[in-house]
Each structure stands twice: as C-alpha cells, then as structure tokens.
Enzyme design. Sequence first.
Site, PDB file in Angstrom:
ATOM      1  N   SER C  50      -0.548  -3.005   6.524  1.00 48.95           N
ATOM      2  CA  SER C  50      -0.325  -4.233   5.800  1.00 48.95           C
ATOM      3  C   SER C  50       0.530  -3.841   4.297  1.00 48.95           C
ATOM      4  O   SER C  50       0.089  -2.906   3.718  1.00 48.95           O
ATOM      5  CB  SER C  50      -1.454  -5.084   5.266  1.00 48.95           C
ATOM      6  OG  SER C  50      -0.955  -6.162   4.403  1.00 48.95           O
ATOM      7  N   GLU C  51       1.533  -4.523   3.782  1.00 52.00           N
ATOM      8  CA  GLU C  51       2.486  -4.074   2.811  1.00 52.00           C
ATOM      9  C   GLU C  51       1.583  -3.879   1.437  1.00 52.00           C
ATOM     10  O   GLU C  51       2.108  -3.051   0.636  1.00 52.00           O
ATOM     11  CB  GLU C  51       3.314  -5.345   2.144  1.00 52.00           C
ATOM     12  CG  GLU C  51       4.302  -5.388   3.314  1.00 52.00           C
ATOM     13  CD  GLU C  51       4.110  -6.555   4.089  1.00 52.00           C
ATOM     14  OE1 GLU C  51       3.082  -6.312   4.797  1.00 52.00           O
ATOM     15  OE2 GLU C  51       5.048  -7.691   4.274  1.00 52.00           O
ATOM     16  N   ASN C  52       0.337  -4.634   1.273  1.00 52.16           N
ATOM     17  CA  ASN C  52      -0.598  -4.216   0.037  1.00 52.16           C
ATOM     18  C   ASN C  52      -1.263  -2.879   0.111  1.00 52.16           C
ATOM     19  O   ASN C  52      -2.147  -2.899  -0.695  1.00 52.16           O
ATOM     20  CB  ASN C  52      -1.361  -5.648  -0.281  1.00 52.16           C
ATOM     21  CG  ASN C  52      -2.164  -5.869   0.964  1.00 52.16           C
ATOM     22  OD1 ASN C  52      -1.943  -5.461   2.187  1.00 52.16           O
ATOM     23  ND2 ASN C  52      -3.221  -6.741   0.729  1.00 52.16           N
ATOM     24  N   ALA C  73      -1.116  -8.826   4.495  1.00 50.16           N
ATOM     25  CA  ALA C  73       0.085  -9.311   4.222  1.00 50.16           C
ATOM     26  C   ALA C  73       0.202 -10.860   4.130  1.00 50.16           C
ATOM     27  O   ALA C  73       1.145 -11.385   3.278  1.00 50.16           O
ATOM     28  CB  ALA C  73       1.352  -8.589   4.813  1.00 50.16           C
ATOM     29  N   SER C  92       2.487   2.473  -0.206  1.00 46.84           N
ATOM     30  CA  SER C  92       2.553   1.917   0.973  1.00 46.84           C
ATOM     31  C   SER C  92       4.059   1.593   1.332  1.00 46.84           C
ATOM     32  O   SER C  92       4.262   2.003   2.456  1.00 46.84           O
ATOM     33  CB  SER C  92       1.932   0.508   0.699  1.00 46.84           C
ATOM     34  OG  SER C  92       2.136  -0.582   1.851  1.00 46.84           O
TER      35      SER C  92
END
Lengths: 242, 242, 221, 221
Positions: C50-52, C73, C92
Amino acid sequence: MALKNKVHPGFLEAIRDIPDGATIGFGGFALPGLPGNLILALAEQGAKDLTLVANTTGGTRNDPGIGMLVARGQVRKAICAFTAATRASQKLPFTEFYEAGKVEAELVPQGTLAERMRAAGAGIPAFYTPTAVGTELAEGRETRIFGGREYLLEEALPLDYAFVRAWRADTFGNLQYRRSQRNFNPVLAMAARITVAEVEEEILPLGAIDPDQVHTAGVFVGRVVRIPPAPDGWWPQQPGSH
Amino acid sequence: MALKNKVHPGFLEAIRDIPDGATIGFGGFALPGLPGNLILALAEQGAKDLTLVANTTGGTRNDPGIGMLVARGQVRKAICAFTAATRASQKLPFTEFYEAGKVEAELVPQGTLAERMRAAGAGIPAFYTPTAVGTELAEGRETRIFGGREYLLEEALPLDYAFVRAWRADTFGNLQYRRSQRNFNPVLAMAARITVAEVEEEILPLGAIDPDQVHTAGVFVGRVVRIPPAPDGWWPQQPGSH
Amino acid sequence: MSDSIGLTRQQMADRIAHLFEDGWIVNLGVGMPTLCSNTDIGETDIIYHSENGVIGYGPIAPAGGEDLHLVNAGGQYVTLRPGAAVVHHADSFAMIRAGRIDVTVLGAYEVACNGDFANWKVAGAKGGGIGGAMDLAVGAKNVFLILEHTTRNGAPRLVRECAIPATARGVVKKVMTNYGLFEPVGTAFRLLEIAPGIEVEQVRARTGAELVVADDLRQVG
Amino acid sequence: MSDSIGLTRQQMADRIAHLFEDGWIVNLGVGMPTLCSNTDIGETDIIYHSENGVIGYGPIAPAGGEDLHLVNAGGQYVTLRPGAAVVHHADSFAMIRAGRIDVTVLGAYEVACNGDFANWKVAGAKGGGIGGAMDLAVGAKNVFLILEHTTRNGAPRLVRECAIPATARGVVKKVMTNYGLFEPVGTAFRLLEIAPGIEVEQVRARTGAELVVADDLRQVG
C-alpha cells in the site's frame, strides 16, 4: 499462502550464480556490518571482471574486502570513498594493483556513494548535490545553479548483487541491524537486483519481528544465510582477544 | 550534560511562533498519523497566508485538515496529491474556495511529493523522476533522457514547520510511529526547519527507546506535546463507535 | 445508461486476480481493484503493498477489531500478515518507482489502444486526484486496469486516444471490463476473453478503437 | 622537521572544543579532531554524530567492554549516550548535506586564506581518501580545521592558494594550529589567539599568506 522461505544452507551455494562481470556492493564501515562470509565465499567462487562497490578498498589479502578479491585477480573496478592507502607505508593489495594499472578505481565521496545507491533503489536516475563542487572530482562534469548555489549532477548507481550483514532475519528476509552495523547495508539492499544477507542470530519464524522494527523489508532481500560459529563462520574479533 | 528536554505543555504554546506566510507540512494518510491536535491549534492560533503541504486537501470545516484552515481564511496555497473532491457531490470547503479562486493549489503526484520533501531533508536541490512524464503536469517543464528513458526534473520542497503525530517519544524527541501512522511523518521531519510532534503515549525518559528502533531521530524534532485523553485531545474514533 | 450486462464488479476483479503470479508484490487502487483481495486464488502467494508504506497487509479488519493505526491505500482498516513490514512514504514510493511492484491494478476513466490511460481528472475539472497513480503507472512492472466498458451515457471508455488528461503513456498491459479481458496492442485492443452472454459484435460496437479478436478467444471464467 | 613548539595536539583540540555551543551536533574527523571529545567542556551539551549513522555516541568503550556492533567514523569502539539514535548511511549524509550538523572538525594538509582546504589527496598520488570529508565540508554549518602549522619540512600549511587538490572551496571558518587560532578572511588569515611562548613575527614567518592580527589578540588558553 506462506511467504517464500529464502533461507539458504551455505554462503557459496547462495552466491553460486554470480556471473563474471557482475556489479556487487558490500556493506560495512570498519568491521560492523561487513559481510565477511559472503566475501570469502566470493573469493572461493571465483567470478572475475567484477565491479565492486564499498566504502574502502579493504585490507590485506587475508582480510575479507576488495583487496582480497583484487589480489586474486577477480576485480576490474572498485568504486569507493577511499582508494589510497591511509598510511603511505602500507602497501595493501589494492594499492599495489591500482598503482600498477591492473585494476580501475572510481573515487566517490561517501555521501554521494550512499545517495547514488539510494537513487538507484528509488527509481531516481540522477540528482544534484553540493558535494565535490569546485574540486578535481567535478572537473569536466555538469554543474547547475539552484537558488544561487552550484550543484553537481550525479547518476544512480544500481547493483546486480548486494552483500549485507545483519543481526537478525526472519525466513522471508526481513532484516534488523544492530547499532552501526546498519551503515550502508539498507541502502545496498534497495539498490541491488539480488540481495544476499548473512545473519548473526538464529533465523526467526515469520511474525517474530515487529513490522514496525524491520530495517530492511524482506521484499528487498533474495537470500538469507545464517553465520555459523567461528571458526567456520567469519566474525570480528574482540580487540585484544588474540 | 543531558540532552535538551523538548516537551511543551500544550499545542497552542508549541506553535505560537508560527508567522503569517509560513510553509507547513502535515503528516497523515487517512486518519493514522494525522496531527489533528496541532491542526486544531493552528486554527486557533490564526496565522494567515499559509502554504500547506499534505496528501489531501482535507474534509469538512470541522475535520482537522487543510479544509478547516481554508474555511477560516488562513491559507494562500495547498500543495497536495489530491485537489479535487473524491465525489463530485461533496462540496468541501477546499473545493468551494478553490473553484472560487480564493486559494491556490499545486497538484503533485504522491511519490513526487514525498520525494521532494525527502530531497529537501537530504540537501538535494533537485532530482529526476519518471513520474508524470507525458502528462499535463509536465507541460512546459524540463525533461531529460537517461538510459533511453525520459524523466522530469523536480525540485526540493523545504518546509518551515512540520506537524507530525507519533506513537511514542522520549524527552529529546526521538520518535516511534505505529503501523501506517508512519506514512509521510518521518519525511516531513527531515524536510522542516522546525518539527512539532504530537505524541499518543506518555513521554519516555532518555534511554527508554532502543537507538536501533527510533523512526525519527530527535535531532529532527524541535518540540513534543503529549496528547491528552479525549475530549481534550483529538483522537480518531473507532468505526461505528458514535 | 451504463451497461449492467456482462460481468459483475467482483467477477472482473476475480479475473484480474487470477493473473497474479506466485510471490508477486501487488498494489491495488481504490474502488474495484480492491475487490481483487477478496478473490480466492488458492496457493498463490501475494504480498499486498500500500502506498502508505505497508508491505504485506492482509484481509480487512473485522468490525470492532480495527487497529486505528493501520489502513490500506483506500483508507480501509486492514490486518497485517506475518512477515509484514512498514516503511515511510518516501521509501514506499522508492519501491514503486524502482520497479519492485509486480503489478498495480487501477481504475480508469479512459484507456487508449496505445497503452495510455486517464484516471485523475475529469473533463473541465479544476484540480484532480492523482494520489499515487502516476508513480504506480510508470513504476510497476505491470499496469492492469479494471473499468466499466462504457460511461453512464454509453460512450466507450476504450478509445483510440484519451480525450481527458492522461495519467501515464503507453503503460497498460491488461484491461478488464464487464465485456471481457483486453490488451492494448498499439493501434487496436485485442480481445482475449469475452464475458458469458456477450457477442464479439456487441464488444466492437461499444469500443472506441479498432478491435482485434484473439485466435484463441475464450470465455471469461 | 615539523615544529614541536607551541601547543600540543590535545591543547589544539581543547581550544576547538571550547568553541562548541550548547546543543550543537558535532562531527569529528579522524586523527586530531577526535581528541576534541576528550575535552571537558563543562555543562555544554554536545551531540556527536558519526558518518556511519550514529547520532549521540559517547566516550570510547573501555578495554574489554567493546560492543563489536558499534564504532565511530574513526573505527573506534564507542559507547552510546541515552537518547542516541541510529540511521543508515544515506540518512546520515542527508543530515550532513541538509545542514543539520553544526560543526565538523577536520584535519587538513593545507588551508587557504579564501577558505579553501585540502585533505584528501597528496601531491602526485594516484587515488585518494575522501571518506565523508567532501560532504561534511559543504554541508556542515561550520567547518573548523586542526592541523600542524607547517609540514615536516617546515613549509607552511596556511597558504594563499591550495597547491594540492581541494576538498571544498571557501568553507573554512576557523583554523587551529600549534601556533594559534586563525580565521580565513579572504586575502589573509586573521590571527585571533596565539600560543603561549610564540611571537606574532614567528607566526608570520611560518604562514604562507598575509597575516592580520586581531585587535584584541589574546593568548590561547
């Protein structure tokens, strides 16, 4: 549905596939974090025409480091923050080969070396840095002004393989380093296509490392080998203990 | 000979000195890591003409976020990865002000936003990225080919202040985040001249956090405030708990 | 009106999820793509990113059991699988741009047969919502899209050239719609698999670019 | 022969250490600079930073009590102070380039009155040893040097222009030698403090650039 088990039984087996001409980075700043076992295995494995990236060009022909591999004729080029012997009186293998023109060297400031590898691991092909502006290292190279200050263009330094030494790992290759053992190791793992880790403690099952406390995520690590106790494994010696 | 104690008694006191015209970055990705207490204090403090950097432009005028500060007329410009409402039916304060031309916005891809702040925190004035090449965001801007691929030049994004939310801190400001609370927060702390941290757990004495497990080193943190229990402190609500 | 014919949203996601290979690192966009994580793909091991900065998240958290420090995300409260790791946003996206993500599955407003796609800005809008899509689109080894075949007004979303601002150029490898599975091949879309009950001529009529039909055209499922 | 007159190595380091201000983040180069950490500077709190990512190290480890995982930039086994933190090399140099280090104290072969200095390559050498010096020299808020006033052959190390390759240009703020404390002021060195037993004319004779004497010249100590 379980994450891949990346544990390999031995060092030589874990690096068997390294071809001639590969670019390999080593961790280590002084002895902490130096993947001595993997370097010794590479000397045994025998790949040639290598480009090696590390902080220094290493010590004697018996110390795990670039010098050992140079002495065995395995090295085409070294990319380091130190390419001259610290003491002129010491004629280490690297210096000998370098001065004889038998090995190439690229001298890179330490922060630029780390940042070029970090860039490779971040999909950044090039960046500007204030380091080395106005010096011999910048001669004939591209600089540019940002906000009134001059910066030098530096390109990413990707690796085929990274050798790292970590304190702990789980079977998927999530790594933890202890103290200054960390140094270049996490950056190397980001920069490399294949990272091989030698690990000091018993390999842990999945879930044993807190996800918040992973220093190098397992997705960056291809192979993990547990270091056996000395003398089978290479370990730094306590000062004054010999 | 003890490291500085950076603990401040309250949010408003910790941000009292923020002047009009400052550039401030907020952490948070959805609610985890959102420094809601510091944002609420900034609304009360009243600084104007602010440039705000965050992932999104926030929610309603009552949710801590850019929207709340826009609604109060404190914002000149927002730099975000989302500048349009996710649902066209929602007319949030930011959208209303933006469409009326009362606030400026710079739309930046999320990875570029993080990397521009990281660059500021790393003394890198500019870098090249593949992101946004060939899109409207790259129109009229400088691109360059490296290794046969086109990249866009992006400049560092330094901050005057960063607001971060962490799980734990010691008195010197060494921070630990929990799970996805980490998100932009460590990057913001690197990019900012002054980082203010709101912290969920009791502030720990020096030495209580393992140096290997610090996520943001105290040298990047200027001020630390413990979040009081609700309703005095702002805390995300358990879903379905209201 | 949008076609409600052909595949359901979950069926579309299921088909895409079966393209995932063992050990892949997968990033799912908000909306239909997140449905991929519901699909039973047997022994295939997937690492969801996930982007985070969450690497290795698992199913959505059960109601009442949410960890308020952990979202994906899409902002959904999720769980972690053993072996997960958390990194910060810059790391990330370092992973994303450096090609460590095997596939990103994204939604889209439009996709062109040259592999361009658009998903961040609607026509005439002021501002947009890019999020991590532009980074994922150029960084991931594979970009798969899931979208309805036509707009609410029946206009094709698979087109010769994007009319709205592109997210990235020439990157799309597979396109899943309620009509079937496609790949952009430059000057046309190739229809690889067709939804049950749909005829090739129906697909052609609702596609805004040339359509070529795979020699071994199969039914989705 | 090198002058053995004037200050000892530890006295030189002591004088530089007394320039450190409370709360400063200090990076000490290999050799004489590391002696600064021996100096008793009372209540002044210093955070020692090492290039390998150690922030907040303390005294050298006692013999037999070395932690084999912990060295400073000189490779010495050190201890950690409460509140220390460890980062990786890229983050350590991020700190350096971004100006988070208040002072770096470095050794040098030569320093010029325009603030240039040289410490990585001797004349005619193939290769050199840069380490972190070039990054520190351009990144730290203050660059202080400690060096012997002359070479073994009696040639001045404080010169009008560096004859050997520079480490960085125009960055040096203070220069400590066995003759005294100086600052480069463009076309000359200003002598701020003089070593006990040394006369100004001796300093002038052994300095390879113009020397101006501070109005309030004091003795070191």
